[in-house]
Write a protein that holds these residues in place. Structure first.
Motif, short mmCIF file in Angstrom:
data_model
loop_
_atom_site.label_atom_id
_atom_site.label_comp_id
_atom_site.label_asym_id
_atom_site.label_seq_id
_atom_site.Cartn_x
_atom_site.Cartn_y
_atom_site.Cartn_z
N TYR A 83 49.69 -5.28 10.74
CA TYR A 83 50.86 -5.65 9.96
C TYR A 83 51.74 -4.43 9.72
O TYR A 83 51.25 -3.37 9.38
N GLU A 85 54.41 -4.45 7.45
CA GLU A 85 55.21 -4.58 6.23
C GLU A 85 54.61 -3.86 5.02
O GLU A 85 55.17 -3.91 3.93
N SER A 144 59.42 -2.17 15.23
CA SER A 144 59.03 -3.37 14.49
C SER A 144 58.92 -4.56 15.44
O SER A 144 59.70 -4.70 16.39
N GLU A 146 59.33 -8.17 16.82
CA GLU A 146 60.32 -9.23 16.68
C GLU A 146 59.61 -10.55 16.41
O GLU A 146 58.70 -10.93 17.13
N TYR A 147 60.02 -11.21 15.34
CA TYR A 147 59.39 -12.47 14.99
C TYR A 147 59.74 -13.54 16.01
O TYR A 147 60.87 -13.64 16.48
N GLU A 149 60.62 -17.12 17.68
CA GLU A 149 61.37 -18.33 17.35
C GLU A 149 60.64 -19.56 17.85
O GLU A 149 60.89 -20.67 17.37
N ASP A 202 57.53 -14.27 10.24
CA ASP A 202 58.24 -13.59 9.16
C ASP A 202 57.46 -13.80 7.85
O ASP A 202 57.31 -14.94 7.40
N LYS A 204 58.28 -13.43 4.95
CA LYS A 204 59.10 -14.04 3.90
C LYS A 204 59.07 -15.56 4.01
O LYS A 204 59.39 -16.26 3.05
N LYS A 205 58.69 -16.07 5.21
CA LYS A 205 58.69 -17.51 5.44
C LYS A 205 57.29 -18.12 5.43
O LYS A 205 57.13 -19.29 5.08
N GLN A 216 54.49 -22.70 5.59
CA GLN A 216 55.88 -22.25 5.64
C GLN A 216 56.59 -22.64 4.35
O GLN A 216 56.53 -23.79 3.91
#
Length: 258
Positions: A83, A85, A144, A146-147, A149, A202, A204-205, A216
């Motif tokens: 991770y 973050e 970093s 890339e998340y 899609e 992500d 945050k999601k 989610q």
């Protein structure tokens, strides 16, 4: 002889770490190899004669910062994690290096050399650590992940693509990870452990509410207290109901902003 503690819940990662350690140093002792937050708290409460800790972050029973938040750790820590973050938290907890998995022997060797320099010249700690923070922040921005899609889902007949925005939750069951979409359809993921998926999501999601389930945010309809330390999470108009673990409930509430 350096006394080293390893906190890592994945056997292959421990094996790799010990192999690199053997290449980098010929005078060390591994005090213990721990896999859980509980074991780490227990040992570090009793043992202080440690020169260096190699530490993962997400363990099988929670986040390792639960340990470093509650205890005063006097030795440096080299974090090795999938991770990216937790960089600033790592330096707040005596971190001197942050190895992002999968890391090379060269990255490991640089981290080990930094430990040796700091061990031999304590007066240089401040400048060394400030340089490390600036360097790693730059690396973190440049490298970093890339998340995703969408995920490619393979079947016997074909390959189709599942959009991340349509995934309500992930559930692990006996070595298989399923994704449930907003139509409550189940998809078998190609990954077999959560960590392989989470690096592409992500934070945050998505949030891991327990060892085997991740949700989610946008599909959370309501929360309902299940018992003193856990809550039931209603997803996607009640089509899925999952529960937080006792260890994750508090952090989940913070993540939701409640």
């Amino acid at each position: 002889m350096y006394k080293i503690l390893i906190i890592e819940d994945e056997a292959p990662a421990r094996k790799k770490l010990k192999r690199y350690l053997k290449q980098a140093c010929n005078s060390y002792e591994i005090v213990a190899e721990l896999e859980t937050v509980a074991d780490a708290k227990s040992l570090l409460t009793q043992t202080h004669n440690i020169d260096l800790i190699f530490s993962d972050i997400e363990l099988r029973d929670g986040n390792v910062f639960e340990v470093y938040k509650d205890l005063s750790i006097n030795c440096p820590i080299i974090f090795a994690t999938a991770y990216n973050e937790f960089l600033m938290k790592a330096f707040e907890a005596n971190g001197i290096e942050y190895l992002l998995k999968p890391y090379s022997f060269e990255r490991f060797s640089n981290a080990w050399d930094k430990f040796i320099r700091l061990k031999g010249n304590l007066s240089a700690n401040y400048n060394e650590l400030m340089g490390t923070i600036n360097h790693l922040l730059k690396d973190n921005q440049e490298n970093s992940i890339e998340y995703k899609e969408q995920f490619a889902i393979k079947t016997h007949q074909d390959i189709y693509f599942l959009k991340v925005e349509d995934i309500v939750c992930f559930q692990a069951d006996n070595g298989i990870i399923f994704a449930f979409d907003k139509m409550n359809k189940r998809h078998i993921m190609p990954q077999t452990v959560f960590k392989q998926i989470e690096v592409f999501l992500d934070p945050k999601k998505f949030f891991r509410i327990n060892r085997s389930e991740s949700v989610q945010r946008k599909f959370i309809d309501k929360l309902e207290r299940y018992n003193k330390n856990t809550v039931s999470v209603y997803l996607n108009a009640g089509s899925k109901i999952v529960r937080t673990s006792q260890n994750n409930t508090s952090e989940f509430n913070v993540w939701l902003g409640i």
